[in-house]
Design a protein around this motif. Structure first.
Motif, PDB file in Angstrom:
ATOM      1  N   LEU A 150      33.425  -6.480  -0.809  1.00 15.33           N
ATOM      2  CA  LEU A 150      33.466  -6.500   0.862  1.00 15.33           C
ATOM      3  C   LEU A 150      34.119  -5.120   1.564  1.00 15.33           C
ATOM      4  O   LEU A 150      33.101  -4.561   2.318  1.00 15.33           O
ATOM      5  CB  LEU A 150      33.974  -7.580   1.352  1.00 15.33           C
ATOM      6  N   GLY A 151      35.177  -4.700   0.780  1.00 13.61           N
ATOM      7  CA  GLY A 151      35.699  -3.521   1.603  1.00 13.61           C
ATOM      8  C   GLY A 151      34.658  -2.194   1.508  1.00 13.61           C
ATOM      9  O   GLY A 151      34.507  -1.680   2.421  1.00 13.61           O
ATOM     10  N   ARG A 188      31.331  -2.331   1.296  1.00 12.46           N
ATOM     11  CA  ARG A 188      30.448  -2.689   2.509  1.00 12.46           C
ATOM     12  C   ARG A 188      30.816  -2.281   3.819  1.00 12.46           C
ATOM     13  O   ARG A 188      30.192  -1.630   4.628  1.00 12.46           O
ATOM     14  CB  ARG A 188      30.182  -3.771   2.173  1.00 12.46           C
ATOM     15  N   LEU A 189      31.960  -2.700   4.224  1.00  9.45           N
ATOM     16  CA  LEU A 189      32.704  -2.589   5.461  1.00  9.45           C
ATOM     17  C   LEU A 189      32.827  -0.928   5.638  1.00  9.45           C
ATOM     18  O   LEU A 189      32.978  -0.592   6.882  1.00  9.45           O
ATOM     19  CB  LEU A 189      33.938  -3.437   5.531  1.00  9.45           C
ATOM     20  N   ARG A 190      33.151  -0.120   4.754  1.00  5.59           N
ATOM     21  CA  ARG A 190      33.501   1.145   4.915  1.00  5.59           C
ATOM     22  C   ARG A 190      32.097   1.990   4.770  1.00  5.59           C
ATOM     23  O   ARG A 190      32.189   3.051   4.890  1.00  5.59           O
ATOM     24  CB  ARG A 190      34.423   1.534   3.990  1.00  5.59           C
ATOM     25  N   ALA A 191      31.119   1.158   4.712  1.00  5.95           N
ATOM     26  CA  ALA A 191      29.578   1.835   4.444  1.00  5.95           C
ATOM     27  C   ALA A 191      29.782   2.805   3.127  1.00  5.95           C
ATOM     28  O   ALA A 191      29.102   4.037   3.178  1.00  5.95           O
ATOM     29  CB  ALA A 191      29.338   2.550   5.698  1.00  5.95           C
ATOM     30  N   ARG A 212      39.518  -9.122  -4.999  1.00 10.69           N
ATOM     31  CA  ARG A 212      39.201  -8.448  -4.187  1.00 10.69           C
ATOM     32  C   ARG A 212      40.454  -7.449  -3.785  1.00 10.69           C
ATOM     33  O   ARG A 212      40.010  -6.173  -3.278  1.00 10.69           O
ATOM     34  CB  ARG A 212      38.882  -9.403  -3.051  1.00 10.69           C
ATOM     35  N   GLU A 238      40.398  -2.881  -3.856  1.00 13.06           N
ATOM     36  CA  GLU A 238      40.746  -2.186  -2.590  1.00 13.06           C
ATOM     37  C   GLU A 238      41.435  -0.968  -3.241  1.00 13.06           C
ATOM     38  O   GLU A 238      41.112   0.201  -2.729  1.00 13.06           O
ATOM     39  CB  GLU A 238      41.398  -2.710  -1.675  1.00 13.06           C
TER      40      GLU A 238
END
Lengths: 253, 249
Positions: free
Chosen positions: A109-110, A112-115, A155, A159
């Protein structure tokens, strides 16, 4: 257990800073934490024990970003003077898995959130290591509490941050899984600045390089013995330390 | 089966009233008479139903899109939300019946004004349901995303929006019920086609059986739309939580 995992591609972990907190945290005039002064040394594993309600989680949130309505009266510092955002991973008490994402998508997810491009191989390897390799396509509601907690650990490890804050990360695990996940976390996070809140003296005795007992009266520091973490749970020093910490907690209550 | 039972009960009460009150056919036609008209005027009814259905679908699509966009915008900018929310409530407080003639004035006698009424009537429920759901995203998901380094845009797109999907779907379910009402109101105020127009026309000529037939078609349209939206919402919700099966690797 110490097989090396592929690192996040193309970047080494930056030198971890030490963390410092001094002051109090208030919520609408009520004191949630402190006044107290606490340091987590750079590149070391610090365990934080203490009775419920003394403000351990609040302390972690001071480093990761306080929620609305909380007010910091004091200072939060990184000893290299650079800002903390972007260098921290937090594993909160609630697993925080997003229910509409599969486990592997939760782990990445991280990114994806940071593109950023997602390192699915690394995520898959991490899920393997937490024992969820076969469940990568499952969604969180189809897992037990312990499995969810292990997914949250994967997760957090994904990171790959120099500072890692852990809030009772193994509380929902059975004894064997807890010991395994402690070993994994210790191996993966060695050399980083870890601040680890726990209720379990045995866990602190296995993992902590420095152990702090936080009470309403202040902080008491205990240097852990017994060699490098993770220490065997049946080692004499670990058992002795577990007993000592338990006694301290009893006296503090 | 439950639906069939209810339909039979309704028909029974209707027929009972016709017998008990002994009204002339042009005041209260019985179900048999209406069914006959329904069949005989099927081409006429279908033609007008098609017009109403396209107004409803256009209004629903546009209203849902604008509602979706507005809720995202209001969530993006709390300052805008502070200014715009009272306006939204005000727009909902103005009776649609009062606005429909103005819409006819602005958007003409044709499709446009009916789409506008349908749109207006569903815009608020969609916006409101989605906006509230966006605001109710668990704070710890947002905090966690921020710690992971997400900017506000990514948080809105990757966390809040999927988290609020059930809210959007419940708004759309409501919208599916309201949209046909909007289109009919638009047609009553001024139209040359559509089921609402046909109802007024039939009523004016004392063709009460045709009016009843048109009402039945409108009801069937609304129920069908509601059912379809409900099925769509269920499918989306099931997919949202479905696991890959078998799990890859």
């Amino acid at each position: 257990m110490n097989r090396a995992l592929p690192r996040a591609a193309g970047r080494a972990v930056a030198a971890p800073p030490g963390l410092g907190f001094s002051g109090r945290v208030l919520a609408g005039g009520r004191v949630l934490l402190g006044p107290v002064e606490i340091r987590a040394e750079a590149g070391r594993w610090t365990c934080l024990l203490g009775p419920s309600g003394v403000g351990k989680s609040t302390l972690l949130h001071c480093f990761s970003g306080l929620s609305e309505g909380l007010c910091l009266d004091g200072a939060v510092t990184a000893d290299d003077g650079r800002p903390l955002p972007g260098r921290i991973a937090l594993m909160a008490q609630s697993d925080g898995l997003l229910p509409w994402l599969s486990l592997i998508d939760n782990v990445t997810l991280g990114a994806r959130l940071r593109a950023q491009p997602r390192a699915r191989d690394r995520a898959r390897a991490l899920l393997d290591r937490v024992g969820l390799g076969g469940l990568a396509g499952r969604k969180p509601h189809a897992l037990s509490g312990g499995q969810r907690q292990r997914a949250a650990l994967a997760r957090t490890l994904y990171e790959d941050r120099p500072v890692v804050l852990l809030d009772e990360p193994f509380s929902a695990l059975d004894v064997a899984n807890r010991a395994r996940m402690q070993d994994l976390a210790a191996a993966q996070l060695s050399g980083r600045t870890v601040l680890h809140v726990t209720h379990d003296p045995a866990e602190a005795a296995r993992l902590g390089e420095r152990i702090a007992i936080l009470t309403a009266r202040g902080v008491e520091w205990i240097e852990a013995g017994g060699g490098a973490a993770p220490r065997a749970p049946d080692r004499a020093e670990v058992l002795e330390m577990t007993g000592r910490l338990t006694r301290r907690l009893l006296e503090a209550a | 089966m439950k639906g069939l039972g209810a339909a039979l009960l309704g028909l029974g009460l209707w027929q009972g009233a016709v017998w008990a009150l002994d009204m002339p056919g042009f005041i209260l036609p019985g179900p048999g008479r209406v069914a006959q008209t329904l069949w005989q005027s099927r081409a006429l009814l279908a033609e007008h139903a098609l017009v109403t259905a396209s107004e409803v679908l256009l209004g629903l699509g546009l209203g849902a899109f604008l509602g979706w966009l507005s809720a995202l915008g209001l969530t993006w900018s709390p300052r805008a939300a502070g200014l715009v929310r009272p306006l939204l409530v005000f727009s909902q407080a103005v009776p649609v019946f009062a606005l429909a003639p103005v819409f006819t004035l602005w958007f003409g006698y044709g499709l446009g004004s009916k789409v506008a009424v349908a749109l207006l009537i569903i815009y608020f429920p969609v916006t409101s349901a989605f906006y509230d759901a966006l605001a109710a995203t668990p704070a710890h998901w947002v905090t966690q995303a921020r710690i992971m380094g997400a900017g506000p845009g990514r948080i809105l797109w990757c966390v809040r929006m999927p988290a609020a999907l059930p809210g959007l779907l419940s708004g759309l379910r409501l919208a599916a019920v309201y949209a046909p009402i909007g289109a009919i109101i638009g047609e009553w105020v001024g139209a040359s086609r559509g089921l609402g127009y046909l109802m007024l026309l039939a009523n004016g000529r004392a063709k009460t059986d045709l009016m009843f037939a048109a009402i039945l078609v409108v009801a069937a349209l609304a129920i069908g739309l509601h059912r379809a939206m409900d099925a769509l919402a269920r499918a989306v919700e099931a997919r949202r939580l479905a696991c890959a099966n078998p799990a890859p690797d």
